[in-house]
Write a protein that holds these residues in place. Structure first.
Motif, PDB file in Angstrom:
ATOM      1  N   TRP A   1       0.837  -1.197   0.000  1.00 48.97           N
ATOM      2  CA  TRP A   1       0.000   0.000   0.000  1.00 48.97           C
ATOM      3  C   TRP A   1       0.871   1.246   0.000  1.00 48.97           C
ATOM      4  CZ3 TRP A   1       1.117   2.769   4.369  1.00 48.97           C
ATOM      5  CH2 TRP A   1       1.480   2.073   5.532  1.00 48.97           C
ATOM      6  N   ALA A   2       0.209   2.378  -0.233  1.00 48.35           N
ATOM      7  CA  ALA A   2       0.896   3.671  -0.221  1.00 48.35           C
ATOM      8  C   ALA A   2      -0.070   4.723   0.300  1.00 48.35           C
ATOM      9  CB  ALA A   2       1.389   4.040  -1.616  1.00 48.35           C
ATOM     10  N   VAL A   3       0.489   5.791   0.850  1.00 49.82           N
ATOM     11  CA  VAL A   3      -0.311   6.923   1.306  1.00 49.82           C
ATOM     12  C   VAL A   3       0.413   8.214   0.949  1.00 49.82           C
ATOM     13  CG1 VAL A   3      -1.441   5.733   3.234  1.00 49.82           C
ATOM     14  CG2 VAL A   3       0.744   6.891   3.612  1.00 49.82           C
ATOM     15  N   ALA A   4      -0.365   9.294   0.832  1.00 53.58           N
ATOM     16  CA  ALA A   4       0.196  10.644   0.770  1.00 53.58           C
ATOM     17  C   ALA A   4      -0.020  11.261   2.139  1.00 53.58           C
ATOM     18  CB  ALA A   4      -0.493  11.467  -0.308  1.00 53.58           C
ATOM     19  N   VAL A   5       1.057  11.757   2.744  1.00 60.14           N
ATOM     20  CA  VAL A   5       1.020  12.298   4.093  1.00 60.14           C
ATOM     21  C   VAL A   5       1.352  13.782   4.042  1.00 60.14           C
ATOM     22  CG1 VAL A   5       2.054  12.163   6.401  1.00 60.14           C
ATOM     23  CG2 VAL A   5       1.706  10.079   5.075  1.00 60.14           C
ATOM     24  N   ASP A   6       0.586  14.588   4.759  1.00 66.99           N
ATOM     25  CA  ASP A   6       0.889  16.013   4.868  1.00 66.99           C
ATOM     26  C   ASP A   6       2.215  16.176   5.596  1.00 66.99           C
ATOM     27  OD1 ASP A   6       0.854  18.694   6.421  1.00 66.99           O
ATOM     28  OD2 ASP A   6      -0.760  18.944   4.953  1.00 66.99           O
ATOM     29  N   ALA A   7       3.175  16.852   4.958  1.00 66.46           N
ATOM     30  CA  ALA A   7       4.514  16.982   5.525  1.00 66.46           C
ATOM     31  C   ALA A   7       4.530  17.781   6.819  1.00 66.46           C
ATOM     32  CB  ALA A   7       5.459  17.623   4.511  1.00 66.46           C
ATOM     33  N   GLY A   8       3.557  18.643   7.004  1.00 68.12           N
ATOM     34  CA  GLY A   8       3.514  19.449   8.224  1.00 68.12           C
ATOM     35  C   GLY A   8       2.858  18.740   9.389  1.00 68.12           C
ATOM     36  N   SER A   9       1.671  18.203   9.156  1.00 71.90           N
ATOM     37  CA  SER A   9       0.901  17.590  10.242  1.00 71.90           C
ATOM     38  C   SER A   9       1.113  16.089  10.382  1.00 71.90           C
ATOM     39  CB  SER A   9      -0.599  17.852  10.017  1.00 71.90           C
ATOM     40  OG  SER A   9      -1.054  17.170   8.852  1.00 71.90           O
ATOM     41  N   GLY A  10       1.592  15.446   9.315  1.00 66.81           N
ATOM     42  CA  GLY A  10       1.752  13.996   9.344  1.00 66.81           C
ATOM     43  C   GLY A  10       0.461  13.243   9.111  1.00 66.81           C
ATOM     44  N   GLU A  11      -0.626  13.971   8.796  1.00 68.96           N
ATOM     45  CA  GLU A  11      -1.912  13.330   8.565  1.00 68.96           C
ATOM     46  C   GLU A  11      -1.973  12.703   7.170  1.00 68.96           C
ATOM     47  OE1 GLU A  11      -5.060  16.075   9.211  1.00 68.96           O
ATOM     48  OE2 GLU A  11      -4.605  16.345  11.356  1.00 68.96           O
ATOM     49  N   VAL A  12      -2.664  11.573   7.082  1.00 66.10           N
ATOM     50  CA  VAL A  12      -2.849  10.895   5.801  1.00 66.10           C
ATOM     51  C   VAL A  12      -3.871  11.673   4.972  1.00 66.10           C
ATOM     52  CG1 VAL A  12      -3.671   8.808   4.665  1.00 66.10           C
ATOM     53  CG2 VAL A  12      -2.248   8.628   6.727  1.00 66.10           C
ATOM     54  N   VAL A  13      -3.460  12.093   3.786  1.00 63.97           N
ATOM     55  CA  VAL A  13      -4.331  12.840   2.872  1.00 63.97           C
ATOM     56  C   VAL A  13      -5.095  11.891   1.953  1.00 63.97           C
ATOM     57  CG1 VAL A  13      -4.361  14.544   1.004  1.00 63.97           C
ATOM     58  CG2 VAL A  13      -2.818  14.840   2.960  1.00 63.97           C
ATOM     59  N   HIS A  14      -4.409  10.849   1.492  1.00 62.02           N
ATOM     60  CA  HIS A  14      -5.034   9.852   0.615  1.00 62.02           C
ATOM     61  C   HIS A  14      -4.266   8.550   0.751  1.00 62.02           C
ATOM     62  CE1 HIS A  14      -7.132   8.074  -2.769  1.00 62.02           C
ATOM     63  NE2 HIS A  14      -5.969   7.759  -3.317  1.00 62.02           N
ATOM     64  N   GLY A  15      -5.007   7.449   0.747  1.00 61.18           N
ATOM     65  CA  GLY A  15      -4.379   6.140   0.837  1.00 61.18           C
ATOM     66  C   GLY A  15      -4.868   5.212  -0.245  1.00 61.18           C
ATOM     67  N   SER A  16      -4.011   4.310  -0.675  1.00 57.02           N
ATOM     68  CA  SER A  16      -4.402   3.290  -1.649  1.00 57.02           C
ATOM     69  C   SER A  16      -5.203   2.209  -0.929  1.00 57.02           C
ATOM     70  CB  SER A  16      -3.159   2.678  -2.303  1.00 57.02           C
ATOM     71  OG  SER A  16      -2.432   1.907  -1.357  1.00 57.02           O
ATOM     72  N   TRP A  17      -5.669   1.259  -1.712  1.00 59.47           N
ATOM     73  CA  TRP A  17      -6.367   0.111  -1.148  1.00 59.47           C
ATOM     74  C   TRP A  17      -5.472  -0.578  -0.127  1.00 59.47           C
ATOM     75  CZ3 TRP A  17      -5.760  -5.381  -2.248  1.00 59.47           C
ATOM     76  CH2 TRP A  17      -6.806  -6.169  -1.720  1.00 59.47           C
ATOM     77  N   GLN A  18      -5.989  -0.975   1.007  1.00 56.79           N
ATOM     78  CA  GLN A  18      -5.310  -1.657   2.106  1.00 56.79           C
ATOM     79  C   GLN A  18      -4.498  -0.714   2.985  1.00 56.79           C
ATOM     80  OE1 GLN A  18      -3.088  -4.910   0.129  1.00 56.79           O
ATOM     81  NE2 GLN A  18      -4.652  -6.319   0.893  1.00 56.79           N
ATOM     82  N   ALA A  19      -4.432   0.567   2.669  1.00 54.42           N
ATOM     83  CA  ALA A  19      -3.629   1.490   3.475  1.00 54.42           C
ATOM     84  C   ALA A  19      -4.356   1.827   4.777  1.00 54.42           C
ATOM     85  CB  ALA A  19      -3.358   2.775   2.695  1.00 54.42           C
ATOM     86  N   PRO A  20      -3.624   2.012   5.875  1.00 51.06           N
ATOM     87  CA  PRO A  20      -4.254   2.428   7.130  1.00 51.06           C
ATOM     88  C   PRO A  20      -4.710   3.879   7.045  1.00 51.06           C
ATOM     89  CG  PRO A  20      -1.869   2.421   7.355  1.00 51.06           C
ATOM     90  CD  PRO A  20      -2.170   1.842   5.996  1.00 51.06           C
ATOM     91  N   GLU A  21      -5.677   4.236   7.875  1.00 48.80           N
ATOM     92  CA  GLU A  21      -6.199   5.603   7.856  1.00 48.80           C
ATOM     93  C   GLU A  21      -5.279   6.570   8.584  1.00 48.80           C
ATOM     94  OE1 GLU A  21     -10.174   5.637   9.338  1.00 48.80           O
ATOM     95  OE2 GLU A  21     -10.958   4.380   7.726  1.00 48.80           O
ATOM     96  N   THR A  22      -4.493   6.064   9.516  1.00 48.52           N
ATOM     97  CA  THR A  22      -3.541   6.907  10.246  1.00 48.52           C
ATOM     98  C   THR A  22      -2.190   6.203  10.326  1.00 48.52           C
ATOM     99  OG1 THR A  22      -4.195   5.967  12.392  1.00 48.52           O
ATOM    100  CG2 THR A  22      -5.350   7.971  11.648  1.00 48.52           C
ATOM    101  N   LEU A  23      -1.139   7.002  10.406  1.00 55.71           N
ATOM    102  CA  LEU A  23       0.216   6.492  10.579  1.00 55.71           C
ATOM    103  C   LEU A  23       0.908   7.312  11.653  1.00 55.71           C
ATOM    104  CD1 LEU A  23       1.372   6.064   6.863  1.00 55.71           C
ATOM    105  CD2 LEU A  23       0.820   4.235   8.460  1.00 55.71           C
TER     106      LEU A  23
END
Length: 204
Positions: A117-139
């Motif tokens: 899986w892969a995710v796009a994470v906001d570089a400032g907050s560390g929040e997940v902006v978008h995730g692929s299939w099977q990606a966790p909602e938070t990291l």
């Protein structure tokens, strides 16, 4: 099923043929060989094989490893079908819809490096902006938003983080080995091309 094996072997004539014969004896059909590195008399290759799964992946790994000087570092399932050219498909989709560039990249990149899986994470907050299939909602990891491309492991999870504007692309693989520097370079260059296409599309 498709299986990826990372194999370390002596870099001398004839060894690759021995490995190929060992795969054949096990009933595995080699579809693709990718050379990741060659140095100090050894090579590291990724083999993509079509395999009926008569033996377990551990048995396959053990039997290939009997070739003198050969070590199978990892064996894991892959969805990266040889000859499908998914990287070109990705760039075509980005060029057609530049406004969705990051979303398209996140959804496509796991298959390009046999990841899960892969995710796009906001570089400032560390929040997940978008995730692929099977990606966790938070990291949760301070290393996800490194200022430059970084491959690292946390427990059994292998991660690759690559900056892309105000975001970081994070790719994860649990079943396979740590990301090789050749894979890191591939994803970094892909991110660069996607960024250029997205910028050019937004400027039209």
């Amino acid at each position: 099923m498709l299986l990826r094996l990372r194999v370390s072997l002596p870099d001398r004539p004839g060894v690759l043929g021995q490995v190929a014969r060992a795969f054949g004896v096990m009933g595995a059909d080699i579809l693709q060989v990718t050379v990741l590195e060659r140095e100090a008399g050894r090579a590291i290759d990724d083999f993509t094989v079509s395999w009926s799964a008569v033996f377990s992946s551990d048995e396959l790994r053990d039997r290939i490893g009997v070739v003198p000087g050969v070590k199978v570092e990892a064996a894991w399932p892959t969805r990266e079908a040889p000859g499908a050219n998914p990287d070109y498909d990705l760039l075509g989709h980005v060029a057609a819809e530049p406004g969705r560039a990051v979303l398209t990249l996140v959804d496509a990149v796991p298959d390009l490096v046999s990841a899960e899986w892969a995710v796009a994470v906001d570089a400032g907050s560390g929040e997940v902006v978008h995730g692929s299939w099977q990606a966790p909602e938070t990291l949760q990891s301070a290393r996800l938003t490194a200022p430059r491309a970084t491959a690292f492991s946390e427990g059994t999870l292998n991660l690759l983080s690559v900056p892309i504007g105000d975001l970081c692309l994070v790719v994860a693989r649990r079943q396979g080995p740590a990301f090789h520097r050749a894979e890191q370079d591939k994803v970094t260059r892909l991110v660069g091309v996607v960024s250029v296409l997205a910028h050019a599309g937004a400027s039209r």
